[in-house]
Design a protein around this motif. Structure first.
Motif, short mmCIF file in Angstrom:
data_model
loop_
_atom_site.label_atom_id
_atom_site.label_comp_id
_atom_site.label_asym_id
_atom_site.label_seq_id
_atom_site.Cartn_x
_atom_site.Cartn_y
_atom_site.Cartn_z
N ALA A 265 0.79 -1.26 0.07
CA ALA A 265 0.15 0.11 0.16
C ALA A 265 0.87 1.18 -0.19
CB ALA A 265 -0.93 0.01 1.18
N SER A 266 2.21 1.10 0.81
CA SER A 266 2.66 2.49 0.92
C SER A 266 3.58 2.52 -0.71
CB SER A 266 4.00 2.37 1.81
OG SER A 266 4.96 1.38 1.53
N ASP A 267 3.89 1.45 -1.39
CA ASP A 267 4.34 1.68 -2.60
C ASP A 267 3.46 2.20 -3.77
OD1 ASP A 267 6.87 0.50 -1.98
OD2 ASP A 267 6.22 -1.57 -2.51
N LYS A 268 2.21 1.97 -3.33
CA LYS A 268 1.09 2.37 -4.43
C LYS A 268 0.57 3.60 -4.01
CE LYS A 268 -3.12 0.94 -6.42
NZ LYS A 268 -4.22 -0.33 -6.59
N TYR A 269 0.35 3.89 -2.58
CA TYR A 269 -0.34 5.27 -2.42
C TYR A 269 0.64 6.12 -1.70
CZ TYR A 269 -4.38 2.22 -3.23
OH TYR A 269 -5.32 1.27 -3.96
N GLY A 270 1.65 5.81 -1.27
CA GLY A 270 2.58 6.73 -0.59
C GLY A 270 2.83 6.31 0.97
N ARG A 271 3.90 6.64 1.52
CA ARG A 271 4.13 6.31 2.93
C ARG A 271 3.39 7.08 3.90
NH1 ARG A 271 6.90 2.64 -0.03
NH2 ARG A 271 8.83 3.40 -0.81
N ILE A 272 2.99 8.31 3.65
CA ILE A 272 2.54 9.35 4.65
C ILE A 272 1.08 8.57 4.98
CG2 ILE A 272 1.70 11.39 5.48
CD1 ILE A 272 4.61 10.75 5.20
N PRO A 273 0.16 8.27 4.28
CA PRO A 273 -1.13 7.72 4.40
C PRO A 273 -1.05 6.44 5.19
CG PRO A 273 -1.07 8.44 2.35
CD PRO A 273 0.08 8.44 2.71
N VAL A 274 -0.05 5.66 4.96
CA VAL A 274 0.05 4.27 5.73
C VAL A 274 0.45 4.74 7.20
CG1 VAL A 274 1.17 2.23 5.82
CG2 VAL A 274 0.39 2.93 3.65
N LEU A 275 1.46 5.66 7.30
CA LEU A 275 1.81 5.83 8.65
C LEU A 275 0.82 6.52 9.57
CD1 LEU A 275 5.51 7.08 7.77
CD2 LEU A 275 4.80 5.25 8.98
N LYS A 276 -0.25 7.53 8.77
CA LYS A 276 -1.37 7.91 9.55
C LYS A 276 -2.20 6.96 10.14
CE LYS A 276 -1.43 12.35 7.20
NZ LYS A 276 -2.58 13.24 6.31
N ALA A 277 -2.42 5.94 9.34
CA ALA A 277 -3.26 4.89 9.81
C ALA A 277 -2.60 4.00 10.82
CB ALA A 277 -3.81 3.99 8.82
N ALA A 278 -1.29 4.07 10.84
CA ALA A 278 -0.57 3.05 11.61
C ALA A 278 -0.38 3.84 13.15
CB ALA A 278 0.95 2.81 11.50
N THR A 279 -0.14 5.03 13.09
CA THR A 279 -0.06 5.90 14.39
C THR A 279 -1.40 6.10 15.14
OG1 THR A 279 -0.07 8.11 13.27
CG2 THR A 279 2.04 6.94 13.74
#
Length: 395
Positions: A265-279
């Protein structure tokens, strides 16, 4: 590195992942038993130092491991860390004083100061740009398997045979990972022979400014991990859970289901959106643990925490590599790992001080963890636009 190749499933990649699994199993299997072991030799007031000293030495060694990875090669750096694991694990049963035990914990930290730095740099060398998130997710999955298997097996061994055989088993498993590392081929194109000058650090060789953004986010997001490593064994016992490694096993296994998916997902949509969901998930997880009054609720928090870790760690590593220059990749990864150790160490020290062996303080420290994860979530909204969208590495 072959940037045209789209496959990441090479023999070297599988060997690296297997070695990573064994390495993380080796030192994680003893962690749930260390608070009790330290108490048995009269060090019950120093539980916060078990993780803090480990992370301190790991952090201090990162600038050296990063420079050496860029100078003498990725594999020597990996092997150095594993050798430390073997030697220190064999020495634990011989050190029966509190000061001796704490000294070994400090030495043990040099293992994670070296091996993950070299391993991440090696992986970045052999993986195409567009597959980094996926590759980091898979590698971290193997690390997580080690973190899950280690405490579970360690708790069983300690229950049946005691803690001393556990230390010897830890050394043996580390030794196996060395044998696998010797099979790998070096990826650094221009290796240098080790010189004394390689151990001297200039002002600009300690930290890599290009990766400050992911490093700062990492400090706040892994604060909770230092707390979990330090407090959860006592909290588990307080709730009547006999296997103090169960929480670690559950949150680690939970992270396995999401790591590869999050990496893709981070490869496709970017690192920041995935990190927001993670935090944000980490905030919920820590609040769940703070309110836990039963085994079921604690393990529910463990599952949520596993999801957050599974999304967070590989994505932050991929983001760091994206921002780094290829010739300073070791330094960039070392900077990220310094932030990792700083966050874990602060969490361990704070939890030991706030908990102070008083059960009424359990909830407070987990509320603080929710707060630090919330800070990481807020920081991600201020990342500059180019860094939000970057999914390929610098040259």
């Amino acid at each position: 590195m072959n940037t045209k190749s789209t496959s990441i499933y090479t023999i070297d990649f599988h060997l690296l992942c297997l070695s990573y699994f064994l390495f993380f199993s080796s030192f994680n299997m003893i962690i749930p038993e260390l608070p009790g072991y330290l108490s048995s030799i009269g060090g019950e007031d120093y539980k916060g130092y078990i993780i803090a000293l480990f992370t301190l030495s790991a952090g201090l060694s990162r600038p050296f491991s990063g420079k050496l990875a860029d100078k003498i090669g990725r594999i020597p750096v990996m092997v150095t860390g594993v050798v430390v694991c073997v030697v220190v694990s064999l020495l634990y049963p011989l050190m029966t004083t509190v000061s001796g035990f704490l000294f070994l914990r400090f030495l043990h930290g040099f293992s994670t100061g070296f091996t993950p730095t070299g391993s991440a740099a090696y992986l970045a060398d052999i993986i195409p740009f567009g597959k980094r998130g996926e590759a980091m997710g898979i590698q971290s999955l193997f690390g997580s398997l080690g973190m899950a298997a280690g405490p579970a097996v360690g708790g069983y061994i300690a229950t049946i045979w005691g803690v001393e055989p556990l230390f010897y088993l830890s050394a043996f498993i580390s030794l196996l990972s060395i044998l696998i590392l010797y099979r790998l081929k070096e990826t650094l194109p221009e290796k240098e022979k080790l010189r004394l000058s390689h151990l001297r650090l200039g002002r600009n060789e300690i930290l890599e400014k290009r990766v400050f953004a992911p490093s700062i986010v990492l400090i706040f997001s892994v604060f909770s991990f230092g707390v979990v490593l330090t407090i959860i064994p006592d909290f588990s016992e307080h709730l009547g859970i006999s296997n103090k490694g169960l929480f670690f096993a559950v949150f680690t296994v939970a992270s396995l289901a999401i790591r590869v998916l999050a990496g893709k997902a981070s490869d496709k949509y970017g690192r920041i959106p995935v990190l927001k969901a993670a935090t944000l998930t980490m905030v919920v997880a820590m609040l769940t643990v703070a309110f836990a009054d039963s085994k079921l609720m604690l393990l529910t928090g463990a599952v949520l925490y596993g999801f957050s870790i599974g999304m967070n760690n590989p994505t932050l590593t991929a983001w760091t590599i994206d921002l780094s220059l290829e010739k300073f990749r070791g330094r960039a990864l070392a900077t990220m790992y310094i932030a990792l150790e700083a966050g874990i160490g602060l969490g361990a020290l704070a939890s030991g001080w706030i908990f102070a062996n008083k059960v009424e303080n359990f909830s407070l420290i987990f509320f603080i963890c929710a707060g630090t994860a919330g800070v990481a979530f807020m920081l991600l909204w201020f990342v500059p636009r180019p860094e939000r969208n970057m999914v390929s590495g610098g040259k």
